[in-house]
Design a protein around this motif. Structure first.
Motif, mmCIF file in Angstrom:
data_model
loop_
_atom_site.group_PDB
_atom_site.id
_atom_site.type_symbol
_atom_site.label_atom_id
_atom_site.label_comp_id
_atom_site.label_asym_id
_atom_site.label_seq_id
_atom_site.Cartn_x
_atom_site.Cartn_y
_atom_site.Cartn_z
ATOM 1 N N ASP A 177 -23.832 42.351 -6.514
ATOM 2 C CA ASP A 177 -24.796 41.396 -7.074
ATOM 3 C C ASP A 177 -24.156 40.592 -8.193
ATOM 4 N N GLY A 178 -23.193 41.189 -8.889
ATOM 5 C CA GLY A 178 -22.514 40.463 -9.965
ATOM 6 C C GLY A 178 -21.892 39.176 -9.482
ATOM 7 N N ALA A 179 -21.347 39.188 -8.270
ATOM 8 C CA ALA A 179 -20.678 38.003 -7.728
ATOM 9 C C ALA A 179 -21.660 36.881 -7.417
ATOM 10 N N CYS A 180 -22.952 37.212 -7.366
ATOM 11 C CA CYS A 180 -23.939 36.186 -7.008
ATOM 12 C C CYS A 180 -24.135 35.162 -8.122
ATOM 13 N N ALA A 224 -29.689 39.068 -15.101
ATOM 14 C CA ALA A 224 -28.555 38.179 -14.882
ATOM 15 C C ALA A 224 -28.807 37.061 -13.887
ATOM 16 N N LEU A 225 -29.664 37.311 -12.898
ATOM 17 C CA LEU A 225 -29.714 36.392 -11.765
ATOM 18 C C LEU A 225 -31.119 35.855 -11.525
ATOM 19 N N ALA A 226 -31.226 34.554 -11.305
ATOM 20 C CA ALA A 226 -32.523 33.898 -11.172
ATOM 21 C C ALA A 226 -33.202 34.061 -9.814
ATOM 22 N N PRO A 227 -32.476 34.067 -8.707
ATOM 23 C CA PRO A 227 -33.186 34.078 -7.417
ATOM 24 C C PRO A 227 -34.075 35.311 -7.252
ATOM 25 N N ALA A 228 -35.228 35.125 -6.595
ATOM 26 C CA ALA A 228 -36.134 36.242 -6.362
ATOM 27 C C ALA A 228 -35.434 37.284 -5.500
ATOM 28 N N TRP A 245 -26.651 46.434 -10.838
ATOM 29 C CA TRP A 245 -26.051 46.465 -12.163
ATOM 30 C C TRP A 245 -24.688 45.767 -12.184
ATOM 31 N N SER A 246 -24.460 44.937 -13.205
ATOM 32 C CA SER A 246 -23.125 44.435 -13.518
ATOM 33 C C SER A 246 -22.717 45.127 -14.820
ATOM 34 N N VAL A 247 -21.944 46.194 -14.691
ATOM 35 C CA VAL A 247 -21.617 47.064 -15.816
ATOM 36 C C VAL A 247 -22.924 47.501 -16.477
ATOM 37 N N SER A 248 -23.356 46.804 -17.568
ATOM 38 C CA SER A 248 -24.573 47.233 -18.256
ATOM 39 C C SER A 248 -25.693 46.207 -18.134
ATOM 40 N N THR A 249 -25.435 45.110 -17.423
ATOM 41 C CA THR A 249 -26.428 44.043 -17.316
ATOM 42 C C THR A 249 -27.165 44.165 -15.992
ATOM 43 N N SER A 298 -28.996 48.631 -2.981
ATOM 44 C CA SER A 298 -28.544 50.022 -3.099
ATOM 45 C C SER A 298 -28.729 50.488 -4.541
ATOM 46 N N ILE A 299 -28.160 51.619 -4.838
ATOM 47 C CA ILE A 299 -28.222 52.143 -6.204
ATOM 48 C C ILE A 299 -26.821 52.582 -6.638
#
Lengths: 306, 101, 329
Positions: free
Chosen positions: A138-141, A178-182, A169-173, A230-231
């Motif tokens: 998800d971080g790459a999004c 971080a990301l706007a899309p629903a 999660w992106s590390v702690s974010t 996922s988790i």
């Protein structure tokens, strides 16, 4: 029971045991593990054929093993040993084995997405019928590289399957922060791609959805986008501290994709024990192989630079 | 009167051009606005058009020839039977307009 | 080492020399493809790919959207998977947008795969000041020289533009090929028959005895102009065109400075950690210190304002001044 449901469970258990053995080894280096994300790797691998290539971000261990890269050579690579799949110089962040259909990891978040599109372009021009899957988090999004590549891949109808492993999660974010899309699959939709968001903890659902998406890509209909939610059961990396609360983690563990598949298949204690023994043996063999391999000599530092 | 057509300094930085195509031959009469010659720079084509009436008398650079900015490309005269000068005679510059495309 | 004029040549524009090289190599190797903004029917910003779209088709000559990062990334990926893409980045300033695939991926691929994969990718870009402002004028080749695994070349003549492009399109690893806005207007003689310029080989453009001037790209012309002026004052300059910045031809530089005893390094980019600093440091590591002056841009962005631009980047006058000062020491 679907024909390979047990195989997929075994593959997930092996990844878990492999990564656990790695993390428990002293001096295991800087590793990004995938506990909680095994269903995505295994489900994705089931959708790919020998002619296909898989590229990933830096969380590569599970996907590489699922794809069929020799686990002994993966472990040796992770520990920097010469018997590693890349002589021990690539590590988790960059390991690659194109002969096994694992074109490689690239540890810059989002960095491998356009590379994968280039491999897909080569496949399209070769006309060999193979497709390319790019697995990213998800971080790459939030990264421009994804958006640039989605656009070009869509315009050129590249044989490229975008698979977002959204571990939230992106590390702690958090993904919400971080990301706007629903839905992250909305990113694919924007560029006209068939796009879905699925439960990334259900290995059979992942296999079915990615199998279907891969087929449409294989038919020449252009790229597809699948978000697998996922988790992440462990901290970002083996050197990053955990920022989530204990009860939150306990709740997450109840959703473990391996436990879920065991329950679904109704395995009894003996079967579970056999599963765990198989996984432990798998990991131990890989570790023993890696331990027996030497480190490279310092003189090798200048080989294969340019 | 004899006029000379010079390579115009049409594009900044260009020191030399290549003659692409003449739109006439000795004896051709040009009216103001008529296309005389196309010249090629590194990036563009320069169309040199007559800014005055004149008869083309002598072409000094064939298509494919390289010419420095300011060097003569052709001679023109007011009338077709005007005697051409022998050797180096100071003549006027032909008035031209040019478009860079 | 002065270029001997025994080969048959034809005069052509700088852009035509590039097109000739690419056309010849594309005909020889069907894995070569061109990818970039405006390279298709438009033929390239400087028409340096004129005609290729018609000759080789839309599959091998691809117009790209404004997406430098993905363009280089797709080029690098296709290179790793067996193709030989030539990716064009209109101005060198925009190369920064593609540093991840270029530097983190392509330049390291051979190393990180222990020789298993390489990325035979050519990234062609145009450097230099010509009135276009702070983010369209930079010469950042020195940044690239410090990247292991990356080859960097910067021709100053149409003949070298041709010969280095051909070599680049046959190279195993990634190459950054840098031309210059102000080199395009000037034609030059180019070999008619196939000829390659190897990497790592400098060219002596003018022989001299009092001082060695090293330069690359458009600055070679400034060095030659300065040498002309200085000759009338009785100062004899040897001008070395580096041509290849990584690898550098240190033997050629060392031989020249051994004779002249003085070195002026000239570049259009910044002096700090610049090409000249590297040339001098590497030379002095083996020879000990020699008289040295460096000429480059002033430590400021390059404005589109003509007065400020001219004040920032070097010209022949500044080169001549530097030579005077150095020889007076």
């Amino acid at each position: 029971m679907t024909p390979n449901a047990l195989d997929m469970l075994r593959a997930m258990a092996r990844i878990r045991a492999f990564e656990t053995a790695l993390s428990e080894r002293k001096d295991h280096g800087f590793q990004l593990l995938s506990s909680g994300e095994e269903a995505v790797a295994v489900g994705l691998a089931s959708a790919l054929t020998e002619r296909d290539q898989l590229l990933t971000g830096g969380r590569s261990i599970g996907p590489a093993i699922a794809r069929g890269v020799d686990p002994r050579a993966v472990m040796a690579e992770l520990l920097g040993k010469t018997a590693g799949v890349n002589g021990g110089r690539a590590g988790r962040g960059h390991l690659s084995d194109p002969a096994s259909g694992f074109f490689g990891a690239h540890a810059v978040v989002g960095g491998n997405i356009s590379i994968a599109a280039g491999v897909a372009l080569a496949k399209q021009m070769d006309g060999d019928g193979g497709i390319v899957a790019i697995l990213f988090g998800d971080g790459a999004c939030g990264a421009g590289a994804l958006h640039e590549t989605l656009n070009i891949a869509a315009k050129w109808k590249l044989p490229l399957l975008f698979v977002c492993n959204n571990n939230q999660w992106s590390v702690s974010t958090s993904r919400e922060d971080a990301l706007a899309p629903a839905r992250l699959s909305d990113l694919g939709k924007t560029f006209g791609l068939p796009s879905r968001t699925i439960d990334g903890l259900d290995v059979e659902a992942v296999a079915a959805a990615l199998g279907e998406a891969a087929q449409s890509v294989r038919r020449g209909e252009g790229p597809a986008f699948v978000e697998c939610i996922s988790i992440r059961l462990r901290s970002h990396s083996t050197t990053a501290r955990e920022t989530r609360k204990r009860d939150e983690l306990a709740e997450l563990r109840t959703r473990c994709p391996i436990r879920r598949q065991i329950a679904r298949l109704g395995l009894d204690d003996d079967a579970v024990e056999a599963l765990e023994r198989d996984a432990a043996d798998f990991a131990a063999a890989a570790l023993a192989f890696a331990e027996a391999s030497p480190y490279p000599s310092a003189a090798e530092v200048l080989t294969d630079v340019g | 009167m004899i006029y000379q057509l010079l390579v115009p300094a049409a594009v900044p930085g260009v020191e030399e051009i290549r003659v692409l195509e003449w739109h006439g031959e000795p004896g051709t009469a040009f009216a103001p606005g008529d296309l005389i010659v196309e010249l090629e720079t590194h990036k563009a084509v320069v169309e040199a058009r007559a800014g005055q009436a004149g008869i083309l008398r002598d072409i000094k650079a064939a298509p494919g020839d390289w010419c420095q900015i300011g060097t003569p490309l052709a001679l023109f005269s007011d009338s077709a039977d005007e005697a051409m000068p022998d050797g180096a005679v100071v003549s006027r510059d032909l008035v031209i307009e040019f478009d860079v495309i | 080492m002065l270029d001997s004029a025994v080969v048959a040549t034809k005069k052509m524009f700088f852009r035509e020399a590039i097109a000739k090289a690419v056309r010849e190599e594309m005909a020889l190797n069907d894995r070569i493809m061109v990818m970039g903004q405006d390279v298709g029917s438009f033929g390239g910003s400087y028409r340096e790919f004129d005609g290729l779209f018609g000759e080789f088709g839309a599959e091998r000559v691809r117009d790209m959207p404004v997406a430098e990062n993905a363009s280089i990334g797709i080029g690098a990926g296709a290179a790793a998977a067996g193709y030989r893409p030539l990716v064009t980045i209109t101005y060198m300033d925009f190369l920064m947008l593609g540093f991840d695939p270029l530097i983190n991926y392509a330049a390291k691929l051979r190393y990180k795969t222990a020789g298993g994969l390489t990325a035979p990718l050519v990234v062609k870009t145009t450097a230099g000041a010509q009135g276009q402002g702070v983010a369209h004028s930079q010469c950042i080749e020195a940044w690239l020289m410090s990247v292991p695994g990356l080859t960097v070349v910067a021709p100053s003549t149409p003949a070298d533009a041709y010969g280095l492009m051909k070599t680049a399109l046959r190279a195993d690893g990634p190459v950054v090929y840098i031309d210059h806005k102000r080199l395009f207007p000037a034609p030059g003689e180019v070999p008619v028959l196939e000829s390659l310029v190897p990497f790592g080989l400098a060219a002596v453009r003018r022989a001299g005895t009092d001082v060695t001037i090293t330069a690359h790209s458009f600055m070679v012309r400034m060095a030659l102009e300065a040498a002309e002026t200085l000759e009338s004052e009785g100062i004899s300059c040897e001008v070395i065109d580096l041509r290849s910045l990584a690898p550098l031809d240190m033997p050629a530089i060392a031989q020249s400075v051994a004779r002249t005893g003085a070195l002026v390094t000239l570049e259009e980019g910044q002096l700090t950690s610049g090409v000249g600093a590297e040339v001098a440091a590497r030379l002095f590591e083996t020879t000990g210190h020699r008289r040295w002056a460096r000429v480059g841009a002033l430590p400021a962005p390059v404005s589109s304002n003509p007065v400020l631009e001219a004040a920032c980047v070097p010209d022949a006058r500044r080169v001549a001044e530097a030579v005077h000062k150095l020889l007076a020491r």
